[in-house]
Design an enzyme around this catalytic site. Sequence first.
Site, PDB file in Angstrom:
ATOM      1  N   ASP A  55       0.870  -1.173   0.000  1.00 53.26           N
ATOM      2  CA  ASP A  55       0.000   0.000   0.000  1.00 53.26           C
ATOM      3  C   ASP A  55       0.913   1.231   0.000  1.00 53.26           C
ATOM      4  O   ASP A  55       2.129   1.139   0.221  1.00 53.26           O
ATOM      5  CB  ASP A  55      -0.948  -0.001   1.208  1.00 53.26           C
ATOM      6  CG  ASP A  55      -2.164   0.912   0.982  1.00 53.26           C
ATOM      7  OD1 ASP A  55      -2.107   1.798   0.104  1.00 53.26           O
ATOM      8  OD2 ASP A  55      -3.173   0.741   1.701  1.00 53.26           O
TER       9      ASP A  55
HETATM   10  C1  BGC Z   1      -5.127   3.269   0.227  1.00 52.81           C
HETATM   11  C2  BGC Z   1      -5.209   2.344  -0.963  1.00 52.81           C
HETATM   12  C3  BGC Z   1      -5.102   3.148  -2.234  1.00 52.81           C
HETATM   13  C4  BGC Z   1      -3.805   3.914  -2.224  1.00 52.81           C
HETATM   14  C5  BGC Z   1      -3.520   4.716  -3.484  1.00 52.81           C
HETATM   15  C6  BGC Z   1      -3.949   4.214   0.151  1.00 52.81           C
HETATM   16  O1  BGC Z   1      -4.107   5.212   1.111  1.00 52.81           O
HETATM   17  O2  BGC Z   1      -5.073   2.513   1.414  1.00 52.81           O
HETATM   18  O3  BGC Z   1      -6.387   1.607  -0.912  1.00 52.81           O
HETATM   19  O4  BGC Z   1      -5.194   2.299  -3.355  1.00 52.81           O
HETATM   20  O5  BGC Z   1      -3.828   4.806  -1.117  1.00 52.81           O
HETATM   21  O6  BGC Z   1      -4.319   5.845  -3.580  1.00 52.81           O
END
Ligand code: BGC
Length: 715
Positions: free
Chosen positions: A257
């Site tokens: 993530d």
């Molecule tokens: C989230 C993800 C997301 C990523 C990119 C993170 O804060 O947990 O689910 O895909 O950001 O935006």
Amino acid sequence: MVVQSSSTRVWTAADERARDVEQQMTDDERFSLLVSVMGTNHVVVERDARIPEGTSMSAGYVPGVPRLGVPAQQSSDASLGITNPGYREGDTATALPAAIALGASFNPALAREAGAMLGREARSRGFNIQLAGGVNLARDPRNGRNFEYLSEDPLVSAALAAESINGIQSQGVISTIKHYSLNCNETNRHWLDAVIDPAAHRESDLLAFEIAIERSQPGSVMTGYNKINGDYAGGNGVLMQDVLKDTWGYPGWVMSDWGGTPGWEAALKGLDQESGLQLDVMMWKQVWFTDKLRAAYAEGKLPKERLSDMVRRMLRSMFAVGVDSWGPAPEVDMAAHHQISLETARQGIVLLKNDGALPLATDTTASIAVIGGHAQVGVATGCGSSAVLPPGGYAEVIKIGGPGVMGVGRNLFLMPSSPVVELKKLLPHAQVEFDPGQSPAEAALMARRSDIAIVFGIKVESEGFDSPDLSLPWGQDAVIEAVAAANPNTIVVLETGNAISMPWRDKVKAIVEAWYPGQAGGQAIAEVLAGTVNPSGRLPVTFPADLSQTPRPDLPGLGSAWGTATTINYDEGAEVGYRWMARTGAKPLFAFGYGLSYTSFTHGDFRATGGETVTATVTVTNNGARAGADVPQLYLMQAAGDNRMRLLGFERVELSPGESRSVTLTADPRLLARYDGQAGNWHIAGGTYHVALGRAADDLESTAAVTLNEQRFGR
Ligand code: BGC
């Protein structure tokens, strides 16, 4: 084409090509693929030099290797529409209802359609990776991201996530599945250790991932922010290497993530790509998979084979899904996509209570007070990386704010589909008036002089936050109480991302749960109220009577300062949601699987057989006067003497008045088994298994006993 197979892994032409292309790469090219950088947004203000001028901003950008036909990776959020924090400023996209609404449809075919829509809109913007596939189980009704997830049940979540991913990938766009695993609370998520018994994990959250991955082969798996049993998800060798890659034979790549790579050593534990590296700088004051990983490579700590493996996994997914061979962008029919959003909202709305107040007659001349929820403007939605800017923009944005990095994006985003406007269209002879519901006394004034009162209760959930309790915010529970006291024909419509408590439940005539219903949500709500659409959603999560019925009445770390280390013991193990209610004997407010209709269904000729697995048949009949959809549900109640509730199968069946259909439900044997951690396989104890057919987890009508053979299978 399959060119070689082993016990856990099928080698395809895409693997062969990935191996061939990877062999021709320089180490610089290999390393260039291992990090993704964010486009500019409120956190990242400078364009990273790796992103060429003229490239649309994305959640993640990875340069390609043009000389070898490898395109750049451009990723976008997420399951509810095309969005990301940088991109959202510049363009709009079809905004679907929340994933929990899709979950409530219990309709995998609809998930596929919505997924294909996401794929088309992603591709038309040049995004070749969709950060979709949120499949975490809704373990806790306070979790701020449950609206992005599908359900509390592994089978429902897997069946719908798989079809959403299949839809996306059918358009030549890679989908992730995320957040692997147990990212089930947002409270201090970067410092949260989610502790669980490993076998129970296999029977719950990991089973959702396992089945969804089998059914859809997502190109990538995104890890969570949290720790699992002491190790960060992005550095967790047990989950990434042992379970995902070695046991399940997952051939794609694992990305972290954004800001969720805990160190360069994560590469040795199965992580293939560091995502959103600017957030790693924020979180860890480090970028790991550039200089640090190169130094480890130079020192022989990162073996050459592992570096090659990281790159090959990425390439094979790109080739398998076809992001390297895009033709012209598909035509995007935004009107058709609006219809998909509308249909998802319609099928996701759950009628929770109806003492004869609904549906309203379309020719009614009644005076109707519509109260609260900004229903004169639009419908609510959730916040965070998944929030989508709909065509034409939001009807209104009301700042909420909050602490931490996610506070700045926490707003009441109102989608431009007003329930008041739509109700007026469908009920042309009624006198519809609006009161903002800003005070109980004021709302009661209008309610008292109206024939019918429809009160809206909304609650904004957001990535980065958990709710402290299950109440409606901003004094709305008191408004509903006052309206119900003033008008005996009170109907409540909820726009929430989670279960809520309803202290006023017995005082109102009808309750409709519309979740966050997306850009056409006002229309879908009005149609259900007016009866031009027959509600068919079923609860994909348990609505507990109160938090004392849940495994953790007190949420560890709630309210603590950003950065506080927190441990949540998921002691309920695999007994999530309705399974927990069955284990403890608690009677929820509304059970998993529950939902009313304007017609009625009977279930006849229920029969079940055993042997290797359970197969059940039932005849479903619509014996009412309207067309409608039923969702018969097959549950395991007892397994060879062990009381254990598991949803074994379900099917959404659309029936005209008087129509009957025979439905066959066959259980995935893993839902009948226990995971045996010692032996490393699934075990079905031989003996008598009690199953039941029902309308909800607490409304079981027919039971049967079958005999299953003793079996060990899988890994
Ligand atoms: C989230 C993800 C997301 C990523 C990119 C993170 O804060 O947990 O689910 O895909 O950001 O935006």
